[in-house]
Design an enzyme around this catalytic site. Structure first.
Site, PDB file in Angstrom:
ATOM      1  N   HIS A  78       0.823  -1.213   0.000  1.00  0.00           N
ATOM      2  CA  HIS A  78       0.000   0.000   0.000  1.00  0.00           C
ATOM      3  C   HIS A  78       0.853   1.258   0.000  1.00  0.00           C
ATOM      4  O   HIS A  78       1.957   1.289   0.555  1.00  0.00           O
ATOM      5  CB  HIS A  78      -1.000   0.002   1.166  1.00  0.00           C
ATOM      6  CG  HIS A  78      -0.413   0.070   2.540  1.00  0.00           C
ATOM      7  ND1 HIS A  78      -0.126   1.257   3.179  1.00  0.00           N
ATOM      8  CD2 HIS A  78      -0.099  -0.908   3.424  1.00  0.00           C
ATOM      9  CE1 HIS A  78       0.335   1.001   4.388  1.00  0.00           C
ATOM     10  NE2 HIS A  78       0.369  -0.295   4.567  1.00  0.00           N
ATOM     11  N   ASP A  80      -0.302   4.455   1.017  1.00  0.00           N
ATOM     12  CA  ASP A  80      -0.600   5.489   2.007  1.00  0.00           C
ATOM     13  C   ASP A  80       0.176   5.275   3.293  1.00  0.00           C
ATOM     14  O   ASP A  80       0.687   4.183   3.570  1.00  0.00           O
ATOM     15  CB  ASP A  80      -2.101   5.530   2.302  1.00  0.00           C
ATOM     16  CG  ASP A  80      -2.611   4.259   2.973  1.00  0.00           C
ATOM     17  OD1 ASP A  80      -2.221   3.159   2.530  1.00  0.00           O
ATOM     18  OD2 ASP A  80      -3.406   4.366   3.935  1.00  0.00           O
ATOM     19  N   ASP A 140       6.100   1.694   6.405  1.00  0.00           N
ATOM     20  CA  ASP A 140       4.782   1.066   6.334  1.00  0.00           C
ATOM     21  C   ASP A 140       3.909   1.895   5.397  1.00  0.00           C
ATOM     22  O   ASP A 140       3.307   2.880   5.834  1.00  0.00           O
ATOM     23  CB  ASP A 140       4.178   0.992   7.735  1.00  0.00           C
ATOM     24  CG  ASP A 140       2.803   0.366   7.775  1.00  0.00           C
ATOM     25  OD1 ASP A 140       2.428  -0.280   6.791  1.00  0.00           O
ATOM     26  OD2 ASP A 140       2.111   0.535   8.797  1.00  0.00           O
ATOM     27  N   GLU A 174      -4.987   1.783   2.814  1.00  0.00           N
ATOM     28  CA  GLU A 174      -4.947   0.586   3.661  1.00  0.00           C
ATOM     29  C   GLU A 174      -4.989   0.958   5.132  1.00  0.00           C
ATOM     30  O   GLU A 174      -5.608   0.261   5.942  1.00  0.00           O
ATOM     31  CB  GLU A 174      -3.677  -0.222   3.357  1.00  0.00           C
ATOM     32  CG  GLU A 174      -3.614  -1.590   4.031  1.00  0.00           C
ATOM     33  CD  GLU A 174      -3.021  -1.576   5.429  1.00  0.00           C
ATOM     34  OE1 GLU A 174      -3.119  -2.604   6.128  1.00  0.00           O
ATOM     35  OE2 GLU A 174      -2.449  -0.521   5.831  1.00  0.00           O
TER      36      GLU A 174
END
Length: 405
Positions: A78, A80, A140, A174
């Site tokens: 992801h 974002d 992340d 996400e």
């Protein structure tokens, strides 16, 4: 562009998602990275790379000659970053960690201490990409994005490495539970997939929390404090009462492994009204349902205390444990474990204390275990990524999409 330079480029994009948005993607700023990824994938040679109307990136690396009939494996990450900390104007730097504490921002006194973060012990002698103590890093999941794109780059540069068709997808939102919304399974066209959205190198995950979001509206009554006796209903105090009834030992700070929790992540109140937001998590479905029932009972009890309609509970399930959807396809987990071992990494099967796109995708018919990225301390200013771990993950992913069946 090498893996680490690619990662540092991606973290320069401000891609924080917004849970209060009603658009898809939730923020336009995510589209800047999405467009850059499409262009990069096309330049690498994936001619079908495209961005759909919902901000999702899809592309395919064609099979090498003679491998066209092999299963199609997908890799997903992801774009974002979490709204829990600022993701704008990130200033990463790389340090050789030789032990002790890491000062992230001397002016603000932000220090990542060995005492507070004992995980640092495993990284002595490694190169760590850290923040300046004012933002998160974005490992992340931009570490996962970079590792997937670098896998594609490697395979294109080494046509002698045989592989079937490889599907690639990068999702927005996400972090706010919407990454799998509008996912185009037909366009992705994979038989199986892996999300590359974990933490410590070597972790393979096929169990995640069952998750729900709970909003608690509190309707108070304000009146001048001088004449408030038996009339005022102070929503601030009532919010505090609700929170006090939650099990004190069942919070994220007191749980680990398969232990579930209640997590109050927002509270705002004045005398007239208040609002509490919390998330509910548990790997066990029965315990998960019991946690939601506990909140219902708590709300009913407080309405008996303060009057009907004082407390209003809004519950919404977010995702469910992928385990039962992945277990019929345990060859995927075995495949990942083998790739780590052959890359010289000791693998560990661990439960996810959170969720990924893979949970919802698995429930919608695409078995999708989760793999590590080499990042740590996600969602805050102490987030970091290990260079050596990321480089090893590139090796693992290449094996993953090219070895055996």
């Amino acid at each position: 562009m090498n893996l680490i330079d690619r990662f540092l480029n991606y973290v320069s994009f401000h891609t924080t998602s917004n849970e209060n948005s009603t658009t898809a993607p939730s923020t336009d700023r995510q589209l800047a990275l999405a467009r850059a990824l499409v262009e990069e994938l096309k330049q690498l040679g994936l001619s079908d790379a495209m961005l759909d109307e919902y901000g999702r990136v899809y592309a395919h690396l064609p099979a090498t000659p003679g491998m066209e009939d092999k299963p199609v494996y997908g890799l997903i990450a992801h774009m974002d970053t979490s709204p829990d900390a600022s993701g704008e104007n990130i200033h990463p730097r790389t340090v050789l960690y030789e032990g002790g504490d890491i000062t992230l921002n001397p002016e603000k006194g932000v220090v990542m201490t060995r005492k507070d973060f004992p995980i640092l012990a495993r990284y002595e002698g490694k190169h760590l990409i850290v923040t300046d103590g004012t933002t998160l890093l974005g490992a992340d999941d931009k570490a996962g994005v970079a590792e997937i794109v670098s896998t594609v780059e490697y395979l294109l540069a080494h046509p002698e490495v045989a592989h079937g068709t490889i599907a690639v997808a990068f999702t927005p939102d996400e972090e706010i539970g919407c990454g799998a919304d509008h996912f185009d399974f037909k366009r992705f066209a994979a038989d199986y997939a892996f999300t590359v959205d974990g933490g410590t190198l070597g972790e393979v995950e096929y169990e995640n929390f069952n998750a729900a979001n709970a909003g608690v509206k509190i309707h108070g009554r304000n009146i001048h404090p001088g004449s408030a006796k038996n009339i005022m209903k102070n929503a601030v105090l009532m919010a505090s009462h609700f929170i006090s009834l939650l099990p004190a030992a069942e919070t994220p700070a007191h749980t680990e492994g398969y232990e579930g929790f209640y997590h109050v992540n927002y509270c705002k109140a004045v005398e007239e009204e208040g609002y509490i937001n919390l998330i509910i998590r548990d790997h066990d479905r029965a315990k998960f349902e019991a946690r939601k029932e506990f909140l219902q009972q708590t709300t009913e009890y407080l309405n008996r205390v303060y009057g009907d309609g004082t407390f209003e509970l809004i519950l919404k399930d977010s995702y469910y444990n992928m385990r039962e959807k992945v277990e019929p396809h345990m060859h995927l987990v075995d495949r990942a474990l083998k790739c780590f071992e052959e890359s010289g990494v000791e693998p560990r099967v661990v439960p996810i204390r959170g969720g990924t796109d893979g949970a919802r995708l698995s429930w919608e018919g695409l078995p999708c275990p989760n793999l590590s990225t080499g990042g740590e301390n996600f969602h805050g200013v102490y987030e970091f990524a290990c260079v050596e771990s990321m480089e090893k993950m590139l090796e693992v992913l290449v094996r993953l999409v090219t070895v055996g069946e």
